[in-house]
Design a protein around this motif. Structure first.
Motif, PDB file in Angstrom:
ATOM      1  N   TYR A  18       0.539  -1.394  -0.088  1.00  0.00           N
ATOM      2  CA  TYR A  18      -0.078   0.124   0.123  1.00  0.00           C
ATOM      3  C   TYR A  18       0.944   1.117   0.551  1.00  0.00           C
ATOM      4  N   GLU A  19       0.572   2.601  -0.692  1.00  0.00           N
ATOM      5  CA  GLU A  19       1.562   3.876  -0.511  1.00  0.00           C
ATOM      6  C   GLU A  19      -0.297   5.199  -0.201  1.00  0.00           C
ATOM      7  N   PRO A  20       0.538   5.449   0.475  1.00  0.00           N
ATOM      8  CA  PRO A  20      -0.897   7.388   1.352  1.00  0.00           C
ATOM      9  C   PRO A  20      -0.729   7.499  -0.134  1.00  0.00           C
ATOM     10  N   THR A  21      -2.163   8.616  -0.781  1.00  0.00           N
ATOM     11  CA  THR A  21      -1.858   9.838  -1.506  1.00  0.00           C
ATOM     12  C   THR A  21      -2.594  10.886  -1.480  1.00  0.00           C
ATOM     13  N   ALA A  22      -1.442  11.303  -1.561  1.00  0.00           N
ATOM     14  CA  ALA A  22      -2.057  12.891  -1.339  1.00  0.00           C
ATOM     15  C   ALA A  22      -3.454  13.814  -2.348  1.00  0.00           C
ATOM     16  N   LYS A  23      -4.043  12.876  -3.140  1.00  0.00           N
ATOM     17  CA  LYS A  23      -4.983  13.138  -3.809  1.00  0.00           C
ATOM     18  C   LYS A  23      -6.247  12.827  -3.249  1.00  0.00           C
ATOM     19  N   ARG A  24      -7.111  14.269  -3.771  1.00  0.00           N
ATOM     20  CA  ARG A  24      -8.726  13.711  -3.307  1.00  0.00           C
ATOM     21  C   ARG A  24      -9.468  13.067  -4.079  1.00  0.00           C
ATOM     22  N   ILE A  25      -9.591  12.261  -3.548  1.00  0.00           N
ATOM     23  CA  ILE A  25     -10.494  11.048  -4.218  1.00  0.00           C
ATOM     24  C   ILE A  25     -11.791  10.961  -4.039  1.00  0.00           C
ATOM     25  N   ARG A  26     -13.217  11.090  -5.502  1.00  0.00           N
ATOM     26  CA  ARG A  26     -14.298  10.672  -5.073  1.00  0.00           C
ATOM     27  C   ARG A  26     -14.237   9.767  -6.308  1.00  0.00           C
ATOM     28  N   ALA A  27     -16.120   8.718  -5.825  1.00  0.00           N
ATOM     29  CA  ALA A  27     -16.260   8.361  -6.420  1.00  0.00           C
ATOM     30  C   ALA A  27     -17.753   8.478  -7.387  1.00  0.00           C
ATOM     31  N   VAL A  28     -18.458   7.835  -7.586  1.00  0.00           N
ATOM     32  CA  VAL A  28     -19.439   8.125  -8.217  1.00  0.00           C
ATOM     33  C   VAL A  28     -20.326   7.494  -8.542  1.00  0.00           C
ATOM     34  N   LEU A  29     -22.064   6.766  -7.863  1.00  0.00           N
ATOM     35  CA  LEU A  29     -22.658   5.820  -8.097  1.00  0.00           C
ATOM     36  C   LEU A  29     -23.539   5.583  -8.582  1.00  0.00           C
ATOM     37  N   ASN A  30     -24.040   4.941  -9.155  1.00  0.00           N
ATOM     38  CA  ASN A  30     -25.526   5.586  -9.522  1.00  0.00           C
ATOM     39  C   ASN A  30     -26.485   6.540  -9.185  1.00  0.00           C
ATOM     40  N   GLY A  31     -25.450   7.479  -9.956  1.00  0.00           N
ATOM     41  CA  GLY A  31     -25.370   9.152 -10.070  1.00  0.00           C
ATOM     42  C   GLY A  31     -24.995   9.905  -8.562  1.00  0.00           C
ATOM     43  N   THR A  32     -24.649   9.428  -7.824  1.00  0.00           N
ATOM     44  CA  THR A  32     -23.905   9.903  -6.427  1.00  0.00           C
ATOM     45  C   THR A  32     -22.950  10.009  -5.954  1.00  0.00           C
ATOM     46  N   ALA A  33     -22.780  10.943  -6.086  1.00  0.00           N
ATOM     47  CA  ALA A  33     -21.079  11.136  -5.172  1.00  0.00           C
ATOM     48  C   ALA A  33     -21.302  10.006  -3.918  1.00  0.00           C
ATOM     49  N   VAL A  34     -20.248   9.322  -3.435  1.00  0.00           N
ATOM     50  CA  VAL A  34     -20.441   7.897  -2.448  1.00  0.00           C
ATOM     51  C   VAL A  34     -18.872   7.887  -1.646  1.00  0.00           C
ATOM     52  N   VAL A  35     -17.892   8.387  -2.854  1.00  0.00           N
ATOM     53  CA  VAL A  35     -17.170   8.194  -1.975  1.00  0.00           C
ATOM     54  C   VAL A  35     -16.285   9.525  -2.055  1.00  0.00           C
ATOM     55  N   ASP A  36     -15.372   9.947  -0.682  1.00  0.00           N
ATOM     56  CA  ASP A  36     -14.851  12.133  -1.270  1.00  0.00           C
ATOM     57  C   ASP A  36     -13.781  11.940   0.075  1.00  0.00           C
ATOM     58  N   SER A  37     -12.749  11.737  -0.288  1.00  0.00           N
ATOM     59  CA  SER A  37     -11.682  11.119   0.908  1.00  0.00           C
ATOM     60  C   SER A  37     -10.856  12.503   0.698  1.00  0.00           C
ATOM     61  N   GLU A  58     -15.469   5.691   7.153  1.00  0.00           N
ATOM     62  CA  GLU A  58     -16.569   6.813   7.377  1.00  0.00           C
ATOM     63  C   GLU A  58     -16.447   7.810   5.948  1.00  0.00           C
ATOM     64  N   ASP A  59     -15.593   7.411   5.392  1.00  0.00           N
ATOM     65  CA  ASP A  59     -15.286   9.165   4.097  1.00  0.00           C
ATOM     66  C   ASP A  59     -16.049   8.087   3.388  1.00  0.00           C
ATOM     67  N   ILE A  60     -16.896   7.090   2.876  1.00  0.00           N
ATOM     68  CA  ILE A  60     -17.749   6.342   1.828  1.00  0.00           C
ATOM     69  C   ILE A  60     -19.531   6.833   2.616  1.00  0.00           C
ATOM     70  N   ALA A  61     -20.083   7.224   1.710  1.00  0.00           N
ATOM     71  CA  ALA A  61     -21.728   7.841   1.843  1.00  0.00           C
ATOM     72  C   ALA A  61     -22.394   7.407   1.318  1.00  0.00           C
ATOM     73  N   ALA A  62     -22.626   5.912   1.916  1.00  0.00           N
ATOM     74  CA  ALA A  62     -23.100   4.412   1.264  1.00  0.00           C
ATOM     75  C   ALA A  62     -23.658   3.643   2.259  1.00  0.00           C
ATOM     76  N   GLU A  63     -24.225   2.920   2.244  1.00  0.00           N
ATOM     77  CA  GLU A  63     -24.399   1.453   3.495  1.00  0.00           C
ATOM     78  C   GLU A  63     -23.391   0.443   3.617  1.00  0.00           C
ATOM     79  N   VAL A  64     -22.720  -0.564   3.950  1.00  0.00           N
ATOM     80  CA  VAL A  64     -21.512  -0.655   3.511  1.00  0.00           C
ATOM     81  C   VAL A  64     -22.219  -2.335   4.391  1.00  0.00           C
ATOM     82  N   THR A  65     -22.281  -3.199   3.360  1.00  0.00           N
ATOM     83  CA  THR A  65     -22.563  -4.373   4.128  1.00  0.00           C
ATOM     84  C   THR A  65     -21.813  -6.136   3.793  1.00  0.00           C
ATOM     85  N   ALA A  66     -21.776  -6.497   4.689  1.00  0.00           N
ATOM     86  CA  ALA A  66     -20.905  -7.485   4.085  1.00  0.00           C
ATOM     87  C   ALA A  66     -21.281  -8.431   3.403  1.00  0.00           C
TER      88      ALA A  66
END
Length: 278
Positions: A18-37, A58-66
């Motif tokens: 693994y390697e940390p990144t200084a970039k702001r990362i966002r992802a869209v799912l079903n038209g909604t931004a669900v990741v912003d970190s 906690e940077d995922i704005a969606a339900e995370v289920t097993a």
């Protein structure tokens, strides 16, 4: 005794990296931004050759289920050859995200929309609280305000393009497919050199194919099949009509899979490379 760097990389492929990144990362799912970190890390599971993103849950704005554990048969034998780097079969992006080689828990990221994306909670203590995300499972990814395709960029990989006056020929037996002294050589970390030629220097008749692929560094590639006396060579060549910045110098040029045809440089035959595209 000196160390060849790619041998070191080859040994590390067996590990979770693994390697940390200084970039702001966002992802869209079903038209909604669900990741912003702004705390994302790049993660390579053992045997993976390209990274994917992991973010704090906690940077995922969606339900995370097993998710139920998936049985993947013959994982040890799966993968593709990259013998110039390692004797172990490697996983390139064609191996689904659901194939995991690290300890952890499979999860799903769900919104109110029809689709869900896969994720993975790694069991490694250094990544506690993080969820690794399936790049292909989301509609769109942004690094800062720029969209990315294919997969996240590896900060330890790069592309160089250099023009060359060497005599480059692509052959199939005695048949000349292309002949050029105006090639551009594309050097990409850990991969064979590719020779990109002006279309005017391609002798073979090429027919457009419906195949398209996406490279995180070069963009969308469109494919061509070559007509030969022995039949059609399907998807033997490709070009980037509108490449990303790193590959702008090969815009409109044609490259061939020299895993499947013969490459001559200044009259000397080059061995066919053994790669995931062989």
């Amino acid at each position: 005794m000196g160390l060849r760097l790619r041998d070191t990389v080859g040994r590390q492929l067996r590990e979770l990296r693994y390697e940390p990144t200084a970039k702001r990362i966002r992802a869209v799912l079903n038209g909604t931004a669900v990741v912003d970190s702004d705390r994302a890390v790049l993660v390579w599971e053992p045997r993976r050759v390209v990274p994917t993103y992991a973010v704090p849950e906690e940077d995922i704005a969606a339900e995370v289920t097993a998710e139920p554990a998936r049985t993947v048969p013959e994982v040890e034998a799966a993968g593709f050859a990259l013998p110039d780097v390692t004797s172990m079969p490697v996983f390139d992006p064609r191996v689904p995200f659901s194939v995991h080689t690290a300890e952890g828990e499979a999860v799903a990221i769900r919104t109110d929309g029809a689709r869900h994306a896969l994720g993975f909670r790694p069991g490694d203590a250094d990544l506690a609280g993080y969820v690794v995300l399936d790049f292909d499972g989301f509609d769109r990814w942004l690094e800062e305000d720029d969209e990315i395709v294919g997969h996240p960029h590896d900060p330890f990989q790069r592309i160089d393009v250099r023009r060359t006056s060497r005599h480059v020929q692509l052959m199939l037996g005695d048949t000349v497919l292309a002949d050029s002294r105006r090639a551009s050589m594309l050097f990409e970390t850990m991969l064979p050199v590719r020779y990109y030629l002006p279309p005017e220097d391609v002798v073979a008749e090429l027919h457009p194919s419906a195949t398209k692929t996406y490279c995180a560094y070069k963009g969308e590639a469109t494919y061509r099949s070559a007509v030969t006396a022995g039949g059609l060579l399907h998807d033997i060549a490709w070009r980037y009509e509108d490449p990303l910045v790193d590959a702008s110098e090969v815009r409109g040029l044609v490259a061939f899979f020299d895993e499947r045809v013969d490459l001559m440089v200044d009259g000397v035959a080059r061995p066919r490379p053994l790669t995931p595209w062989s």
